[in-house]
Design a protein around this motif. Structure first.
Motif, short mmCIF file in Angstrom:
data_model
loop_
_atom_site.label_atom_id
_atom_site.label_comp_id
_atom_site.label_asym_id
_atom_site.label_seq_id
_atom_site.Cartn_x
_atom_site.Cartn_y
_atom_site.Cartn_z
N MET A 1 -3.52 23.89 38.85
CA MET A 1 -4.64 23.61 37.97
C MET A 1 -4.62 22.12 37.68
O MET A 1 -3.59 21.56 37.27
N VAL A 2 -5.76 21.45 37.92
CA VAL A 2 -5.90 20.02 37.63
C VAL A 2 -7.14 19.85 36.78
O VAL A 2 -8.20 20.39 37.11
N LYS A 3 -7.01 19.11 35.70
CA LYS A 3 -8.15 18.78 34.86
C LYS A 3 -8.08 17.29 34.59
O LYS A 3 -7.07 16.80 34.12
N SER A 4 -9.17 16.57 34.92
CA SER A 4 -9.16 15.12 34.81
C SER A 4 -10.46 14.61 34.23
O SER A 4 -11.54 15.12 34.55
N GLN A 5 -10.36 13.58 33.38
CA GLN A 5 -11.54 12.93 32.84
C GLN A 5 -12.04 11.82 33.75
O GLN A 5 -13.09 11.25 33.52
N GLY A 6 -11.28 11.53 34.80
CA GLY A 6 -11.66 10.50 35.75
C GLY A 6 -11.48 10.99 37.17
O GLY A 6 -11.32 12.20 37.41
N PRO A 7 -11.47 10.09 38.14
CA PRO A 7 -11.37 10.49 39.55
C PRO A 7 -10.10 11.25 39.89
O PRO A 7 -9.03 10.99 39.33
N THR B 1 -4.32 16.34 33.44
CA THR B 1 -3.26 17.33 33.34
C THR B 1 -3.16 18.04 34.68
O THR B 1 -4.17 18.49 35.22
N ILE B 2 -1.94 18.15 35.21
CA ILE B 2 -1.69 18.86 36.45
C ILE B 2 -0.59 19.89 36.17
O ILE B 2 0.49 19.54 35.70
N ILE B 3 -0.87 21.16 36.46
CA ILE B 3 0.10 22.24 36.28
C ILE B 3 0.23 22.96 37.62
O ILE B 3 -0.77 23.34 38.22
N ARG B 4 1.49 23.15 38.08
CA ARG B 4 1.72 23.83 39.36
C ARG B 4 2.88 24.80 39.26
O ARG B 4 3.89 24.52 38.62
N ASP B 5 2.72 25.94 39.93
CA ASP B 5 3.79 26.93 40.08
C ASP B 5 3.90 27.23 41.57
O ASP B 5 2.89 27.52 42.22
N CYS C 1 -1.00 12.83 31.91
CA CYS C 1 -0.94 11.40 32.18
C CYS C 1 -2.22 10.72 31.69
O CYS C 1 -3.30 11.28 31.81
N ASN C 2 -2.07 9.51 31.16
CA ASN C 2 -3.22 8.68 30.81
C ASN C 2 -3.13 7.44 31.68
O ASN C 2 -2.83 6.35 31.21
N GLY C 3 -3.35 7.61 32.96
CA GLY C 3 -3.22 6.54 33.94
C GLY C 3 -3.22 7.18 35.32
O GLY C 3 -3.74 8.26 35.51
N ALA C 4 -2.63 6.49 36.27
CA ALA C 4 -2.60 6.99 37.64
C ALA C 4 -1.43 7.95 37.84
O ALA C 4 -0.35 7.75 37.31
N SER C 5 -1.67 9.02 38.62
CA SER C 5 -0.60 9.95 38.97
C SER C 5 -0.82 10.45 40.39
O SER C 5 -1.95 10.51 40.87
N PHE C 6 0.27 10.80 41.04
CA PHE C 6 0.23 11.37 42.38
C PHE C 6 1.33 12.41 42.46
O PHE C 6 2.48 12.14 42.13
N VAL C 7 0.98 13.63 42.87
CA VAL C 7 1.97 14.69 43.04
C VAL C 7 1.80 15.29 44.42
O VAL C 7 0.70 15.36 44.97
N SER C 8 2.91 15.72 44.99
CA SER C 8 2.92 16.26 46.33
C SER C 8 3.92 17.40 46.39
O SER C 8 5.01 17.29 45.84
N SER C 9 3.55 18.48 47.07
CA SER C 9 4.45 19.62 47.26
C SER C 9 4.18 20.23 48.62
O SER C 9 3.07 20.14 49.14
N SER C 10 5.21 20.84 49.17
CA SER C 10 5.02 21.57 50.42
C SER C 10 6.09 22.64 50.54
O SER C 10 7.17 22.52 49.98
N SER D 1 5.92 22.88 37.41
CA SER D 1 5.82 21.53 36.87
C SER D 1 4.53 21.38 36.09
O SER D 1 3.52 22.03 36.37
N SER D 2 4.58 20.52 35.09
CA SER D 2 3.44 20.20 34.26
C SER D 2 3.45 18.70 34.03
O SER D 2 4.47 18.14 33.63
N LEU D 3 2.32 18.06 34.26
CA LEU D 3 2.22 16.61 34.13
C LEU D 3 0.96 16.28 33.34
O LEU D 3 -0.13 16.75 33.68
#
Length: 185
Positions: A74-80, A58-62, A30-39, A26-28
């Motif tokens: 991999m997560v890269k964020s300009q904010g919290p 940007t959130i990228i997961r394999d 976003c210019n706002g709030a996001s929440f992703v969860s995997s298990s 998955s690749s996300l």
């Protein structure tokens, strides 16, 4: 006449089913709030991840789950951003039969590995890679500003190892945790 391209595509679609592995990519952005969860929960191995951001990110997961669990994040964020990753694995191995004359020959050793990463970063990048099977390898890299806590524990019946590290402020952190890799030596 048989459509060769269609037949080839059909065969390629079913090849992953023969490997008996599940995967998610998955690749996300976003210019706002996001929440992703995997298990992933399977016999003797568990992995769980929660990531949240509240700005441009940007959130990228394999994730690949079969005989082993393999994850790349991999997560890269300009904010919290909030980070939570947890993994645990258990494995059985036959013990050394030459340790004691009075030991039974069906002696088994139960090994357990556990890792946790918890963080709240103001901005920056976070990446992790997990390979979990008979041994466990977990690599974490963070670069940014915030707080990051990591814990690791290993118990193979003969020895127990615990690790903890905390970073606060401007940080550039890399940790590699390997358990069970050299137990056979």
């Amino acid at each position: 006449m048989v459509n060769k391209a269609g037949l080839l595509l059909l065969v390629l679609l079913f090849i992953p089913l023969l490997i008996y592995a599940d995967s998610i990519t998955s690749s996300l952005t976003c210019n706002g709030a996001s929440f992703v969860s995997s298990s992933v929960v399977q016999p003797d191995a568990t992995w769980s991840e929660r990531m949240s951001t509240s700005d441009t990110a940007t959130i990228i997961r394999d994730i690949l789950s079969g005989g082993t669990v393999q994850t790349n994040t991999m997560v890269k964020s300009q904010g919290p951003m909030g980070i939570f990753e947890y993994s645990t694995a258990m494995s059985n191995s036959t013990g050394d039969q030459n340790v004691c004359l009075f030991d039974t020959f069906d002696q088994t050793i139960r090994s357990r590995y556990e890792t946790t990463v918890l963080g709240l970063m103001q901005q920056g990048s976070y990446s992790s890679m997990l390979l979990q099977g008979n041994n466990s390898r977990f690599l974490v890299h963070a670069n940014g500003t915030g707080i990051l806590l990591s814990r690791a524990e290993s118990d193979d019946g003969r020895k127990e190892m615990n690790h903890g590290s905390d970073a606060l402020g401007d940080l550039n952190l890399t940790e590699e945790m390997e358990f069970g890799v050299y137990d056979d030596i």
